[in-house]
Each structure stands twice: as structure tokens, then as C-alpha cells.
Design an enzyme around this catalytic site. Structure first.
Site, short mmCIF file in Angstrom:
data_model
loop_
_atom_site.label_atom_id
_atom_site.label_comp_id
_atom_site.label_asym_id
_atom_site.label_seq_id
_atom_site.Cartn_x
_atom_site.Cartn_y
_atom_site.Cartn_z
CG HIS A 1 -1.93 -1.01 1.31
ND1 HIS A 1 -2.06 -1.85 2.39
CD2 HIS A 1 -2.91 -1.37 0.44
CE1 HIS A 1 -3.08 -2.68 2.19
NE2 HIS A 1 -3.61 -2.41 1.01
CE LYS B 1 -13.74 -7.17 3.04
NZ LYS B 1 -12.58 -6.54 2.42
NE ARG C 1 -3.32 -8.01 -4.60
CZ ARG C 1 -4.13 -8.26 -3.59
NH1 ARG C 1 -3.67 -8.28 -2.37
NH2 ARG C 1 -5.40 -8.50 -3.78
CB SER D 1 -4.50 -6.49 4.49
OG SER D 1 -4.05 -5.21 4.12
#
Length: 163
Positions: A18, A42, A91, A129
Site C-alpha cells: 500500500h 466485514k 497485483r 493484508s
């Protein structure tokens, strides 16, 4: 003209990947707003307040980086902040498919807002993460994946088991 981008995410926790996107994004934008998402569906490891504090700790007092929270539609937040670009890191191809759909939807709702995709640096292409949290929960080595301040916070959440 101030070129501002919003870099949204959960940042639970913020990783070196990040930070790489933030630092590289500063080459293209005058200001980057790191917008920490409040996602009630979440359950995060860290509270939104803890995530904001960690990000502020690791980015320091750089006046070009603003850390904020977002609750609601991203596109509405971007417009309220006067930004016209959403910055997203990619990614892999699997990231692109989902991000492309979001970018198209956001652009349909607000034609003047663009999404800029930035490929992660090769060294962070696998990093997330979720992977960091899993490694930390198993007392794995994570020091090269997160800043020192985040490493300390993860150690508080996952104390080492007695040998």
C-alpha cells in the site's frame, strides 16, 4: 490546479505494498487522500480508528497525504473531496477484472471521475493484508511486509505463544 487522487481501501492493516502505491502515486498527483473504508459487512482485525492511526503514523506529517475515513459510496466521497481520480493498485489479472467493473460503474455514475490503475512493484505483487494477518496469527515472519509501527500493532493482536 491541484491534482488530487483518492486511494480507497480497508487497509486492515496497511502494508508496504500500500505504501509503495502511495509513494509512487505522489509522482503523478499533488495530493493523495488515503480513504479508509468503514465496511460494516466485514469484521476487521483493527478498528477503523486503529487503521487511521497506523496509516498516519507510517506516512508521517507529509502534507501531500491526507488520511480520512469513508462511509457510503466511493464516488460520492470523491466528488465531495473535489477529486477526479480514484487510485487503485493491481497485483494480478484477477484484481483487474473486479476493479475494471467498479471503475466502469463509477465512471457511468460520474463521467468526470476516472480510475487510475497502478501496477504493484514486483516485490509486492503477492502481498495482501489478508496474507499478512494470517502469517501474523501463526507467528510467521512479517517484518518485510509491513512498517515497524504496524508490526508492533500486529504483535499486540497476536502475542507469541509461550515456548
Amino acid at each position: 490546479m491541484n491534482r488530487t487522487a483518492v486511494y480507497p481501501g480497508s487497509f486492515d492493516p496497511i502494508t508496504n505494498g500500500h505504501l509503495d502505491i502511495i509513494q509512487r502515486g505522489l509522482h503523478a498527483f499533488d495530493t493523495i487522500i488515503v480513504a479508509v473504508a468503514k465496511n460494516s459487512s466485514k469484521k476487521g482485525l483493527f478498528s477503523v480508528e486503529e487503521r487511521v492511526d497506523m496509516i498516519r503514523d507510517v506516512v508521517g506529517d507529509n502534507p501531500r497525504i491526507i488520511v480520512d475515513t469513508i462511509d457510503g459510496l466511493l464516488i460520492d466521497y470523491v466528488m465531495r473531496k473535489g477529486a477526479r481520480v480514484i487510485l487503485r493498485g493491481l497485483r494480478a489479472v484477477s484484481d483487474f477484472e473486479y476493479e475494471f467493473q467498479l471503475a466502469q460503474m463509477n465512471h457511468t455514475v460520474q463521467k468526470e471521475v476516472e480510475t487510475m490503475f497502478m501496477m504493484t512493484s514486483v516485490r509486492y505483487g503477492y502481498l495482501s493484508s489478508s496474507i499478512v494477518k494470517e502469517m501474523a496469527s501463526l507467528n510467521g515472519p512479517i517484518s518485510e511486509f509491513v512498517p515497524e509501527a504496524v508490526l508492533k500493532k500486529l504483535a499486540e493482536k497476536f502475542p507469541k505463544a509461550e515456548e
